[in-house]
Design an enzyme around this catalytic site. Sequence first.
Site, PDB file in Angstrom:
ATOM      1  N   SER A   1       0.839  -1.187   0.000  1.00 24.12           N
ATOM      2  CA  SER A   1       0.000   0.000   0.000  1.00 24.12           C
ATOM      3  C   SER A   1       0.876   1.240   0.000  1.00 24.12           C
ATOM      4  O   SER A   1       1.936   1.266   0.635  1.00 24.12           O
ATOM      5  CB  SER A   1      -0.902   0.003   1.241  1.00 24.12           C
ATOM      6  OG  SER A   1      -1.484   1.277   1.449  1.00 24.12           O
TER       7      SER A   1
ATOM      8  N   LYS B   1       0.309  -3.571   4.739  1.00 22.52           N
ATOM      9  CA  LYS B   1      -0.543  -4.252   3.766  1.00 22.52           C
ATOM     10  C   LYS B   1       0.246  -5.161   2.831  1.00 22.52           C
ATOM     11  O   LYS B   1       1.355  -4.863   2.427  1.00 22.52           O
ATOM     12  CB  LYS B   1      -1.314  -3.224   2.930  1.00 22.52           C
ATOM     13  CG  LYS B   1      -2.316  -2.388   3.703  1.00 22.52           C
ATOM     14  CD  LYS B   1      -3.469  -3.234   4.238  1.00 22.52           C
ATOM     15  CE  LYS B   1      -4.322  -3.816   3.142  1.00 22.52           C
ATOM     16  NZ  LYS B   1      -4.987  -2.775   2.330  1.00 22.52           N
TER      17      LYS B   1
END
Length: 475
Positions: free
Chosen positions: A281, A287
């Site tokens: 991300s 992420k």
Amino acid sequence: MDGTRKPWGGRFARPTDRVVEAYTASIDVDRRLAREDILGSIAHARMLGRQGIIPAEDAARIVTGLERLLDEVERGEFPLDPALEDIHMNVEARLAALIGPEVAGRLHTARSRNDQVALDARLWTLRAIDEMVDAIDRLQAVLLDLAERHAEDILPGYTHLQRAQPVTLGHHLMAYVEMLERDVGRFTDCARRTASSPLGSGALAGAPYPLDREGVARELGLAGVTENSLDAVSDRDFVVEFQAAAAICMMHLSRLAEEIVLWSTTEFGFITLDDAFATGSSLMPQKKNPDVAELARGRTGRIYGNLIAILTTLKALPLSYNRDLQEDKPGLFDTFDTLMSTLDIMARMLPTVHFHTERMRAAAGAGYALATDVADYLVQKGLPFREAHHIVGALVAYAAKQGRGLHELTLAEYQRFSPLFEDDVHAISAESAVCARDVPGGTAPHRVREAVARARARLQERVGTTPTGSARDPV
């Protein structure tokens, strides 16, 4: 007018407007038919010479020139002139430059661009099917390796995305092998109906020459010739069929992609994707996103759209040829590219996936996934299934109210619901549940291994053959 050209023949007093030329040009799309256009032209030229329709020496010069063009295409050196509208005109112009316009001009004898492009599209689709089946085979081989490796590893099977019954991971993966096998069958069926030569149909009514249509078809590796000239130049149902088979195959891949997305979440935690097949991300450093699977799922809509587009194009066309049919190729090529790239990346990604088999096993045995096996236990004690189903349903409600799993209940608690329960009810486990499904098509580990062996044999039998049974290079 500057930037314009004269249309075909002497019928027109004014040249085509350059805006019309730009709007009607197809070279940016149908350039992908260069190989097929040349192969079809070689077979046509040989037939013209063989039948005495054009001088044999001219036919030989045309074939020699076309073979040089084919070599240029294969080496990526074929010169394309965007001003020449389509691939057919580019081939003719290049041939004329090589062997002279008078001899090259004989090539189009007894042929229209209508039956010519119909042949090109059929030849391209057949080659695309061969490549598609090869790509499906490669993905199946990956899935078979994984299924064999995980023939005994257990995970929850789901209905309604709720834990239902334990299955083996190998059995789960084999479901996709079977889906893909049916996809191969659909593409193979499409190939059988595509492998007919429309050449000789002319613009719409046939040709007034002693053509050897069957000989041309044989030379191109096709099974036969089309039966009706109007149908041959004006239908593209083989394109529809290819698109439909591709849409179904992509739907299957999308289902697999969806499970990869779900299984990679923290909530499931069944798999970890390799770093090479995930992205991060721009904002959240923690992420690890399953972008490959998400894009496969998303691109399914594109393939569906291409199918609807060709159906819509064809739905109101009167016989025979209409220029609308120029729109058959953009979606066809896009579908092929999209599905092929998805099959390829799935085959590359899946071997790198790490399966958390212990977490899967724990999830399969937790909660009430073994409720059906408890009901089957009572059936084996002589109770009718419907009664056993009711008893176990009440047992589950009792356990759920206390926040406990079935495996946490005591024998005394079991016997509150039926005196048929004995201590061996505690022997029911995820392992016993999958082993009990020992029927053809069931999830028992040895049944999974048998299914893998059968699928490998199918795959091995198919390797080295094509759906049409013809050579990959027909001329």
